[in-house]
Design an enzyme around this catalytic site. Structure first.
Site, PDB file in Angstrom:
ATOM      1  N   GLY A  12       0.703  -1.269   0.003  1.00 41.70           N
ATOM      2  CA  GLY A  12      -0.114  -0.044  -0.059  1.00 41.70           C
ATOM      3  C   GLY A  12       0.816   1.392   0.143  1.00 41.70           C
ATOM      4  O   GLY A  12       0.426   2.266  -0.404  1.00 41.70           O
ATOM      5  N   ASN A  13       1.983   1.130   0.664  1.00 42.23           N
ATOM      6  CA  ASN A  13       3.121   2.285   0.597  1.00 42.23           C
ATOM      7  C   ASN A  13       3.501   2.493  -0.715  1.00 42.23           C
ATOM      8  O   ASN A  13       4.096   3.697  -1.058  1.00 42.23           O
ATOM      9  CB  ASN A  13       4.119   1.944   1.742  1.00 42.23           C
ATOM     10  CG  ASN A  13       3.460   1.937   3.182  1.00 42.23           C
ATOM     11  OD1 ASN A  13       2.885   3.299   3.322  1.00 42.23           O
ATOM     12  ND2 ASN A  13       3.495   1.241   4.042  1.00 42.23           N
ATOM     13  N   LYS A 130      -3.299  -4.141  16.005  1.00 45.56           N
ATOM     14  CA  LYS A 130      -2.928  -3.464  14.624  1.00 45.56           C
ATOM     15  C   LYS A 130      -3.467  -1.825  14.748  1.00 45.56           C
ATOM     16  O   LYS A 130      -4.621  -1.504  14.732  1.00 45.56           O
ATOM     17  CB  LYS A 130      -3.951  -4.222  13.538  1.00 45.56           C
ATOM     18  CG  LYS A 130      -3.446  -3.442  12.075  1.00 45.56           C
ATOM     19  CD  LYS A 130      -2.131  -3.832  11.585  1.00 45.56           C
ATOM     20  CE  LYS A 130      -1.981  -2.987  10.297  1.00 45.56           C
ATOM     21  NZ  LYS A 130      -0.677  -3.059   9.608  1.00 45.56           N
ATOM     22  N   LYS A 215      -2.144  -8.171   4.534  1.00 47.79           N
ATOM     23  CA  LYS A 215      -2.222  -8.422   2.945  1.00 47.79           C
ATOM     24  C   LYS A 215      -1.256  -9.599   2.315  1.00 47.79           C
ATOM     25  O   LYS A 215      -1.514 -10.041   1.233  1.00 47.79           O
ATOM     26  CB  LYS A 215      -2.085  -7.204   2.109  1.00 47.79           C
ATOM     27  CG  LYS A 215      -0.598  -6.444   2.190  1.00 47.79           C
ATOM     28  CD  LYS A 215      -0.101  -6.594   0.599  1.00 47.79           C
ATOM     29  CE  LYS A 215       1.146  -6.240   0.481  1.00 47.79           C
ATOM     30  NZ  LYS A 215       2.272  -5.956   1.660  1.00 47.79           N
ATOM     31  N   LYS A 278       5.950 -10.974   5.798  1.00 48.64           N
ATOM     32  CA  LYS A 278       6.111 -11.294   4.201  1.00 48.64           C
ATOM     33  C   LYS A 278       6.843 -12.838   4.089  1.00 48.64           C
ATOM     34  O   LYS A 278       6.688 -13.482   3.287  1.00 48.64           O
ATOM     35  CB  LYS A 278       7.046 -10.318   3.547  1.00 48.64           C
ATOM     36  CG  LYS A 278       6.462  -9.062   3.230  1.00 48.64           C
ATOM     37  CD  LYS A 278       7.176  -7.870   2.556  1.00 48.64           C
ATOM     38  CE  LYS A 278       6.590  -6.594   3.078  1.00 48.64           C
ATOM     39  NZ  LYS A 278       5.232  -6.353   2.963  1.00 48.64           N
TER      40      LYS A 278
HETATM   41  P1  ADP Z   1       4.637  -3.206   2.575  1.00 50.92           P
HETATM   42  O1  ADP Z   1       3.888  -1.736   2.526  1.00 50.92           O
HETATM   43  O2  ADP Z   1       5.129  -3.177   1.153  1.00 50.92           O
HETATM   44  O3  ADP Z   1       3.835  -4.018   3.300  1.00 50.92           O
HETATM   45  P2  ADP Z   1       6.324  -2.661   4.838  1.00 50.92           P
HETATM   46  O4  ADP Z   1       6.972  -1.465   5.398  1.00 50.92           O
HETATM   47  O5  ADP Z   1       5.288  -3.419   5.574  1.00 50.92           O
HETATM   48  O6  ADP Z   1       5.927  -2.617   3.389  1.00 50.92           O
HETATM   49  O7  ADP Z   1       7.509  -3.908   5.017  1.00 50.92           O
HETATM   50  C1  ADP Z   1       8.744  -3.630   4.155  1.00 50.92           C
HETATM   51  C2  ADP Z   1       9.850  -2.892   4.959  1.00 50.92           C
HETATM   52  O8  ADP Z   1      10.167  -3.798   6.074  1.00 50.92           O
HETATM   53  C3  ADP Z   1      11.255  -2.646   4.159  1.00 50.92           C
HETATM   54  O9  ADP Z   1      10.873  -1.403   3.445  1.00 50.92           O
HETATM   55  C4  ADP Z   1      12.073  -2.367   5.215  1.00 50.92           C
HETATM   56  O10 ADP Z   1      12.150  -0.963   5.771  1.00 50.92           O
HETATM   57  C5  ADP Z   1      11.722  -3.296   6.625  1.00 50.92           C
HETATM   58  N1  ADP Z   1      12.304  -4.286   6.726  1.00 50.92           N
HETATM   59  C6  ADP Z   1      12.279  -4.914   8.141  1.00 50.92           C
HETATM   60  N2  ADP Z   1      13.074  -5.886   8.189  1.00 50.92           N
HETATM   61  C7  ADP Z   1      13.706  -6.063   6.902  1.00 50.92           C
HETATM   62  C8  ADP Z   1      14.679  -7.023   6.491  1.00 50.92           C
HETATM   63  N3  ADP Z   1      15.361  -8.009   7.210  1.00 50.92           N
HETATM   64  N4  ADP Z   1      15.186  -6.940   5.357  1.00 50.92           N
HETATM   65  C9  ADP Z   1      14.810  -5.900   4.606  1.00 50.92           C
HETATM   66  N5  ADP Z   1      13.782  -4.968   5.004  1.00 50.92           N
HETATM   67  C10 ADP Z   1      13.293  -5.189   6.151  1.00 50.92           C
HETATM   68 MG    MG Z   2       3.184  -4.235   5.322  1.00 53.67          MG
END
Ligand code: ADP
Ligand code: MG
Length: 315
Positions: A12-13, A130, A215, A278
């Site tokens: 979403g970001n 959340k 998601k 993820k």
């Molecule tokens: P999205 O909106 O795509 O779900 P999130 O912010 O929830 O994005 O999750 C992705 C982010 O997680 C990355 O942009 C990074 O800042 C962070 N992150 C946390 N742990 C890690 C890791 N081990 N490796 C890479 N990124 C990480």
């Molecule tokens: Mg996320």
């Protein structure tokens, strides 16, 4: 027509570049960039089901609803999710339509407003964590808790927010329609925002619940039920790291399922609420018979598919 199916879950970001580019028009333009990369996959013979996040967009709707509360009814959370599925689906559909035209591709994209069932006895309902919506001061938070029965919590020293449960997805209600559309070659946009959370009563009737489904988990379930060969999660980083943002940070090209599970179990590498879900979503997909998974940023999609970047996770 090729039968290779990929699920692409977009953040979403990733539809919001920065604070100065949040308008509907800005999101449409950001969606175009992501669609551009997805269309290049489609040109390569992939059929694609797109899942997307909606955190910031639901935040905007809730805020608008709050500000207008003296004049208009407020919008329940599950209706906010439905609204974002429609609006973001529209942005993606129109961008895809225009791209397909430009490239002379005989492809069609369609959005499915998607309900996702969660278990009424999911432990998350006892532990809402959340955060959603605007920040409040303590007094406002206590008032809303009393008046509306909200759960509220202090968010990392930044103020008070409403918190809602984040239960696990157990069934995509429109699953059969989604499978039929994919089989017929449609590019589909589904499980937006993790899907509209619903629970079934004793007789099986569904009703919406005030919760948020992750998601990445919903997209993983989608990939499983449509038998996708490939599950891609695009996000803010090109690759996954061990010891992320630590002096000994190590970027990963490849992880096996066993390694992914081990690093998850170590609990220090993948932040909860961002990278953690993820990796867990990908573990679930691979354990349910999935082919392979990739995590990368939207603009590296083509290079990641060519094996030049991204983090690939396989059995
Ligand atoms: P999205 O909106 O795509 O779900 P999130 O912010 O929830 O994005 O999750 C992705 C982010 O997680 C990355 O942009 C990074 O800042 C962070 N992150 C946390 N742990 C890690 C890791 N081990 N490796 C890479 N990124 C990480
Ligand atoms: Mg996320």
């Amino acid at each position: 027509m090729s039968s290779k199916v990929a699920v692409v879950a977009i953040g979403g970001n990733s539809l919001i570049k920065d604070k100065m580019h949040q308008s509907v028009r800005d999101q449409y333009i950001a969606a175009r960039e992501t669609c551009d990369h997805i269309v290049s996959m489609i040109k390569d013979g992939w059929n694609v089901a797109i899942g997307h996040g909606n955190g910031p967009q639901v935040g905007f709707i809730l805020r608008r609803s709050e500000l207008a509360a003296h004049e208009l009814h407020e919008v329940p959370l599950e209706a906010c999710v439905a609204d974002t599925q429609g609006a973001l689906g529209y942005a993606l559909q129109q961008n895809l339509y225009n791209e397909f035209r430009e490239w002379g591709l005989n492809k069609h994209a369609v959005t499915v407003v998607t309900q996702v069932e969660v278990a009424a006895d999911d432990p998350a309902f006892q532990n809402p964590v959340k955060p959603i919506g605007s920040f409040m001061d303590k007094e406002q938070a206590m008032h809303r808790r009393q008046k509306r029965g909200w759960n509220v919590a202090e968010d990392a020293g930044r103020g008070w927010r409403r918190v809602v449960p984040s239960p696990l997805p157990i069934r995509i209600v429109e699953g059969e329609a989604i499978k039929a559309l994919i089989r017929a070659g449609f590019v589909i946009i589904t499980v937006g925002g993790g899907g509209i959370p619903v629970t079934a009563d004793e007789s099986g009737n569904l009703k919406g619940v005030a919760a948020v489904i992750d998601k990445d988990y919903a997209s993983s379930l989608l990939a499983t039920i449509i038998g996708a060969e490939l599950f891609i999660i695009t996000t803010g980083v090109e690759k996954v790291a061990l010891n992320y943002r630590q002096p000994n940070e190590t970027w990963l090209d490849h992880l096996t399922l066993a390694q992914a599970k081990q690093y998850l179990a170590e609990g220090i590498h993948f932040a909860q609420g961002s990278m953690g879900p993820k990796i867990q979503a990908i573990v679930n997909y691979l354990e349910q018979g999935g082919g392979e998974a990739i995590i990368t940023s939207p603009n590296n999609l083509e290079r990641a598919l060519a094996g030049e970047t991204g983090t690939r996770i396989t059995l």
